[in-house]
Design an enzyme around this catalytic site. Structure first.
Site, PDB file in Angstrom:
ATOM      1  N   TRP A  21       0.834  -1.212   0.000  1.00 34.99           N
ATOM      2  CA  TRP A  21       0.000   0.000   0.000  1.00 34.99           C
ATOM      3  C   TRP A  21       0.870   1.264   0.000  1.00 34.99           C
ATOM      4  O   TRP A  21       0.456   2.326  -0.462  1.00 34.99           O
ATOM      5  CB  TRP A  21      -0.921  -0.017   1.228  1.00 34.99           C
ATOM      6  CG  TRP A  21      -1.844   1.141   1.344  1.00 34.99           C
ATOM      7  CD1 TRP A  21      -2.458   1.820   0.321  1.00 34.99           C
ATOM      8  CD2 TRP A  21      -2.289   1.764   2.559  1.00 34.99           C
ATOM      9  NE1 TRP A  21      -3.253   2.821   0.831  1.00 34.99           N
ATOM     10  CE2 TRP A  21      -3.172   2.801   2.197  1.00 34.99           C
ATOM     11  CE3 TRP A  21      -2.034   1.532   3.914  1.00 34.99           C
ATOM     12  CZ2 TRP A  21      -3.800   3.624   3.150  1.00 34.99           C
ATOM     13  CZ3 TRP A  21      -2.666   2.328   4.859  1.00 34.99           C
ATOM     14  CH2 TRP A  21      -3.535   3.369   4.478  1.00 34.99           C
ATOM     15  N   ASP A  52       1.473  -8.654  -0.579  1.00 34.22           N
ATOM     16  CA  ASP A  52       0.080  -8.198  -0.638  1.00 34.22           C
ATOM     17  C   ASP A  52       0.002  -6.850  -1.337  1.00 34.22           C
ATOM     18  O   ASP A  52       0.635  -5.882  -0.910  1.00 34.22           O
ATOM     19  CB  ASP A  52      -0.493  -8.051   0.782  1.00 34.22           C
ATOM     20  CG  ASP A  52      -1.919  -7.522   0.755  1.00 34.22           C
ATOM     21  OD1 ASP A  52      -2.816  -8.299   0.346  1.00 34.22           O
ATOM     22  OD2 ASP A  52      -2.148  -6.347   1.106  1.00 34.22           O
ATOM     23  N   TYR A  57      -3.975   0.395  -5.183  1.00 32.66           N
ATOM     24  CA  TYR A  57      -2.837   1.066  -4.547  1.00 32.66           C
ATOM     25  C   TYR A  57      -2.132   1.943  -5.573  1.00 32.66           C
ATOM     26  O   TYR A  57      -1.463   1.460  -6.490  1.00 32.66           O
ATOM     27  CB  TYR A  57      -1.856   0.060  -3.935  1.00 32.66           C
ATOM     28  CG  TYR A  57      -2.416  -0.710  -2.744  1.00 32.66           C
ATOM     29  CD1 TYR A  57      -3.612  -0.345  -2.139  1.00 32.66           C
ATOM     30  CD2 TYR A  57      -1.740  -1.805  -2.211  1.00 32.66           C
ATOM     31  CE1 TYR A  57      -4.128  -1.053  -1.056  1.00 32.66           C
ATOM     32  CE2 TYR A  57      -2.246  -2.512  -1.122  1.00 32.66           C
ATOM     33  CZ  TYR A  57      -3.443  -2.125  -0.559  1.00 32.66           C
ATOM     34  OH  TYR A  57      -3.946  -2.820   0.517  1.00 32.66           O
ATOM     35  N   GLN A 176      -8.833 -10.811   5.217  1.00 33.51           N
ATOM     36  CA  GLN A 176      -7.796  -9.822   5.539  1.00 33.51           C
ATOM     37  C   GLN A 176      -8.441  -8.669   6.318  1.00 33.51           C
ATOM     38  O   GLN A 176      -9.053  -7.789   5.725  1.00 33.51           O
ATOM     39  CB  GLN A 176      -7.130  -9.299   4.249  1.00 33.51           C
ATOM     40  CG  GLN A 176      -5.970  -8.378   4.579  1.00 33.51           C
ATOM     41  CD  GLN A 176      -5.219  -7.816   3.381  1.00 33.51           C
ATOM     42  OE1 GLN A 176      -4.858  -6.652   3.370  1.00 33.51           O
ATOM     43  NE2 GLN A 176      -4.966  -8.630   2.383  1.00 33.51           N
ATOM     44  N   TYR A 204      -3.906  -6.866   8.525  1.00 32.10           N
ATOM     45  CA  TYR A 204      -3.246  -5.676   7.982  1.00 32.10           C
ATOM     46  C   TYR A 204      -3.101  -4.594   9.053  1.00 32.10           C
ATOM     47  O   TYR A 204      -3.767  -4.635  10.079  1.00 32.10           O
ATOM     48  CB  TYR A 204      -3.926  -5.173   6.709  1.00 32.10           C
ATOM     49  CG  TYR A 204      -5.256  -4.443   6.828  1.00 32.10           C
ATOM     50  CD1 TYR A 204      -5.339  -3.143   7.324  1.00 32.10           C
ATOM     51  CD2 TYR A 204      -6.430  -5.022   6.368  1.00 32.10           C
ATOM     52  CE1 TYR A 204      -6.541  -2.453   7.383  1.00 32.10           C
ATOM     53  CE2 TYR A 204      -7.640  -4.343   6.417  1.00 32.10           C
ATOM     54  CZ  TYR A 204      -7.692  -3.054   6.927  1.00 32.10           C
ATOM     55  OH  TYR A 204      -8.883  -2.380   6.974  1.00 32.10           O
ATOM     56  N   ARG A 209      -0.289   1.564  11.328  1.00 33.75           N
ATOM     57  CA  ARG A 209       0.344   2.533  10.412  1.00 33.75           C
ATOM     58  C   ARG A 209       1.657   3.099  10.967  1.00 33.75           C
ATOM     59  O   ARG A 209       1.991   4.262  10.747  1.00 33.75           O
ATOM     60  CB  ARG A 209      -0.603   3.673  10.070  1.00 33.75           C
ATOM     61  CG  ARG A 209      -1.891   3.212   9.426  1.00 33.75           C
ATOM     62  CD  ARG A 209      -2.669   4.371   8.889  1.00 33.75           C
ATOM     63  NE  ARG A 209      -3.958   3.934   8.371  1.00 33.75           N
ATOM     64  CZ  ARG A 209      -4.800   4.716   7.727  1.00 33.75           C
ATOM     65  NH1 ARG A 209      -4.488   5.979   7.507  1.00 33.75           N
ATOM     66  NH2 ARG A 209      -5.948   4.261   7.292  1.00 33.75           N
ATOM     67  N   GLY A 278       3.469  -2.916   6.318  1.00 29.44           N
ATOM     68  CA  GLY A 278       3.649  -1.963   5.221  1.00 29.44           C
ATOM     69  C   GLY A 278       5.122  -1.574   5.122  1.00 29.44           C
ATOM     70  O   GLY A 278       5.707  -1.118   6.098  1.00 29.44           O
TER      71      GLY A 278
HETATM   72  N1  LIG Z   1      -7.205  -4.677   2.940  1.00 25.78           N
HETATM   73  C1  LIG Z   1      -7.165  -3.422   3.302  1.00 25.78           C
HETATM   74  O1  LIG Z   1      -8.182  -2.698   3.283  1.00 25.78           O
HETATM   75  C2  LIG Z   1      -5.851  -2.847   3.762  1.00 25.78           C
HETATM   76  C3  LIG Z   1      -5.824  -1.604   4.428  1.00 25.78           C
HETATM   77  C4  LIG Z   1      -4.584  -1.139   4.857  1.00 25.78           C
HETATM   78  C5  LIG Z   1      -3.431  -1.886   4.637  1.00 25.78           C
HETATM   79  N2  LIG Z   1      -3.494  -3.077   3.958  1.00 25.78           N
HETATM   80  C6  LIG Z   1      -2.275  -3.885   3.685  1.00 25.78           C
HETATM   81  O2  LIG Z   1      -1.523  -4.062   4.869  1.00 25.78           O
HETATM   82  C7  LIG Z   1      -0.215  -3.496   4.728  1.00 25.78           C
HETATM   83  C8  LIG Z   1       0.242  -2.927   6.059  1.00 25.78           C
HETATM   84  O3  LIG Z   1      -0.678  -1.973   6.551  1.00 25.78           O
HETATM   85  P1  LIG Z   1      -0.281  -0.448   6.876  1.00 25.78           P
HETATM   86  O4  LIG Z   1       0.703   0.007   5.922  1.00 25.78           O
HETATM   87  O5  LIG Z   1      -1.548   0.271   7.060  1.00 25.78           O
HETATM   88  O6  LIG Z   1       0.271  -0.490   8.339  1.00 25.78           O
HETATM   89  P2  LIG Z   1       1.489  -0.971   9.222  1.00 25.78           P
HETATM   90  O7  LIG Z   1       2.169  -2.139   8.669  1.00 25.78           O
HETATM   91  O8  LIG Z   1       0.842  -1.057  10.530  1.00 25.78           O
HETATM   92  O9  LIG Z   1       2.440   0.308   9.179  1.00 25.78           O
HETATM   93  C9  LIG Z   1       3.278   0.565   8.114  1.00 25.78           C
HETATM   94  C10 LIG Z   1       4.203   1.728   8.434  1.00 25.78           C
HETATM   95  O10 LIG Z   1       4.895   1.468   9.642  1.00 25.78           O
HETATM   96  C11 LIG Z   1       6.247   1.873   9.537  1.00 25.78           C
HETATM   97  N3  LIG Z   1       7.054   0.642   9.671  1.00 25.78           N
HETATM   98  C12 LIG Z   1       7.037  -0.472   8.913  1.00 25.78           C
HETATM   99  N4  LIG Z   1       7.900  -1.390   9.361  1.00 25.78           N
HETATM  100  C13 LIG Z   1       8.489  -0.870  10.432  1.00 25.78           C
HETATM  101  C14 LIG Z   1       9.485  -1.340  11.324  1.00 25.78           C
HETATM  102  N5  LIG Z   1      10.028  -2.542  11.179  1.00 25.78           N
HETATM  103  N6  LIG Z   1       9.862  -0.539  12.346  1.00 25.78           N
HETATM  104  C15 LIG Z   1       9.300   0.680  12.493  1.00 25.78           C
HETATM  105  N7  LIG Z   1       8.350   1.188  11.664  1.00 25.78           N
HETATM  106  C16 LIG Z   1       7.956   0.419  10.651  1.00 25.78           C
HETATM  107  C17 LIG Z   1       6.414   2.481   8.156  1.00 25.78           C
HETATM  108  O11 LIG Z   1       6.171   3.902   8.186  1.00 25.78           O
HETATM  109  P3  LIG Z   1       7.137   4.994   8.852  1.00 25.78           P
HETATM  110  O12 LIG Z   1       8.514   4.399   8.879  1.00 25.78           O
HETATM  111  O13 LIG Z   1       7.009   6.192   7.974  1.00 25.78           O
HETATM  112  O14 LIG Z   1       6.535   5.211  10.187  1.00 25.78           O
HETATM  113  C18 LIG Z   1       5.285   1.875   7.372  1.00 25.78           C
HETATM  114  O15 LIG Z   1       4.863   2.690   6.306  1.00 25.78           O
HETATM  115  C19 LIG Z   1      -0.354  -2.498   3.569  1.00 25.78           C
HETATM  116  O16 LIG Z   1       0.850  -2.210   2.903  1.00 25.78           O
HETATM  117  C20 LIG Z   1      -1.342  -3.224   2.678  1.00 25.78           C
HETATM  118  O17 LIG Z   1      -0.669  -4.232   1.927  1.00 25.78           O
HETATM  119  C21 LIG Z   1      -4.699  -3.570   3.552  1.00 25.78           C
END
Ligand SMILES: NC(=O)c1ccc[n+]([C@@H]2O[C@H](COP(=O)([O-])OP(=O)(O)OC[C@H]3O[C@@H](n4cnc5c(N)ncnc54)[C@H](OP(=O)(O)O)[C@@H]3O)[C@@H](O)[C@H]2O)c1
Length: 320
Positions: A21, A52, A57, A176, A204, A209, A278
């Site tokens: 995403w 995913d 996206y 999901q 997810y 975030r 993400g």
């Molecule tokens: N089905 C749906 O409706 C839906 C909705 C949302 C998401 N998704 C899927 O789920 C995935 C993940 O969700 P998400 O992006 O909302 O949330 P997340 O995984 O909770 O947060 C992602 C953000 O956290 C930070 N991050 C990632 N790994 C990290 C680490 N190891 N240590 C510290 N910070 C870290 C990064 O931003 P910063 O470094 O800038 O803080 C990243 O952009 C998406 O990419 C997508 O594939 C699906």
């Protein structure tokens, strides 16, 4: 990393998934592509094989960038590739839910073309569409399976009643949902339902975030859509610090940082198959794989849940 079978499918996926995403400039700004590409190439070396994405996206951008990478010999085959359909964004800036049969068939062709592949391993309905009957969606999905373009089917953001309507009509293997220490609504009904019906669960936003990584301090501007998100307001982030402070010693006792702890917390639920993180750069996945090594002891899991429930109530100004 230990793999897990996704529901009743024959897909063996890693417990950490790579979420795409982040290649959605409307929400995440312009993520540097070189670092993102390096992360995709690094993932299989770390044992992460579940990718995913969604057609929506970046209105095709994420799929297109993945497709370019799949020109690397053998890279596509190292992944279980999941994408989604639901949003019709063909009409320019105006997007709307559209799961009519013709649209699904076209969306799938478009995804295959952008991804430069001949099959999608898991094709997911991104959200519930009240305007199209389940029979019509199921018919299109079954046709795509018969044609070999799609291997398995899943849904996202569905409740129990919605899953029931679809399950009777097509062979669903996964849900999901949003699931994290700050987003636990699915614990009451959807996660038990998935356990009962042997549906895989792909959580997810396991880091909310990025909030649960504890690296964003109140008042800092992130330059993306999180700046408008209520949980990232200065007031809410300030109030959530108390919860994060309670998590820190629990994480340290497990030998984990906060991000790893938050992901291990999610993966410790018995219904969970995979936590989709993400990713913008290799550093986001390098350390996080440690989260999947084992599960949390139940008392630690409950203590963390209580700490963040209290902090969330404070942050949202809800009564105790
Ligand atoms: N089905 C749906 O409706 C839906 C909705 C949302 C998401 N998704 C899927 O789920 C995935 C993940 O969700 P998400 O992006 O909302 O949330 P997340 O995984 O909770 O947060 C992602 C953000 O956290 C930070 N991050 C990632 N790994 C990290 C680490 N190891 N240590 C510290 N910070 C870290 C990064 O931003 P910063 O470094 O800038 O803080 C990243 O952009 C998406 O990419 C997508 O594939 C699906």
């Amino acid at each position: 990393m230990r793999g897990i079978q996704l529901g009743t499918s024959d897909l063996k996926i890693s417990r950490i998934g790579f979420g795409c995403w982040q290649l959605s400039p409307q929400f995440w700004g312009n993520v540097p592509l070189d670092a993102w590409r390096a992360a995709v190439r690094r993932a299989p070396e770390l044992g992460i094989n579940f990718l995913d994405t969604a057609d929506a996206y970046g209105d095709g951008h994420a799929e297109m960038e993945l497709g370019k990478l799949f020109a690397d010999k053998g890279l596509r085959e190292r992944f279980v590739l999941a994408t989604k359909f639901y949003w019709n964004f063909d009409e320019g800036s105006f997007r709307f839910p559209d799961t009519r049969r013709e649209r699904i068939l076209r969306a799938c062709e478009n995804s295959l073309r952008r991804l430069r592949t001949d099959r999608i391993d898991l094709y997911q309905v991104h959200a519930w569409d009240p305007l199209t009957r389940a029979e019509e969606v199921a018919e299109a999905c079954r046709q795509l399976q018969r044609e070999g373009k799609v291997r398995w089917l899943g849904v996202s953001n569905f409740n129990v009643e919605q899953m029931d309507l679809y399950r009777g009509r097509m062979d669903l293997v996964s849900l999901q949902p949003s699931y994290s220490l700050l987003s636990r609504e699915v614990e009451a009904r959807e996660l038990p339902y998935c356990l009962t019906h042997r549906l895989g669960v792909l959580a997810y936003s396991p880091l909310s975030r990025g909030l649960l990584a504890g690296t964003h301090l109140p008042g800092a501007k992130l330059g993306d859509s999180r700046d408008e998100h209520p949980m990232f307001s200065e007031k809410a982030l300030t109030r959530l610090q108390a919860g994060l402070a309670e998590l820190r010693p629990l994480a340290e006792a497990e030998g984990l940082n906060l991000a790893q702890f938050a992901v291990r917390w999610v993966l410790s639920h018995p219904a969970l198959s995979c936590a989709i993180v993400g990713v913008k750069k290799p550093e986001h996945i390098e350390g996080i794989v440690k989260a999947a090594e084992r599960t949390l002891p139940p008392p630690v899991w409950h203590q963390a849940a209580r700490a963040m429930a209290t902090a969330k109530r404070e942050a949202c100004g809800e009564p105790k």
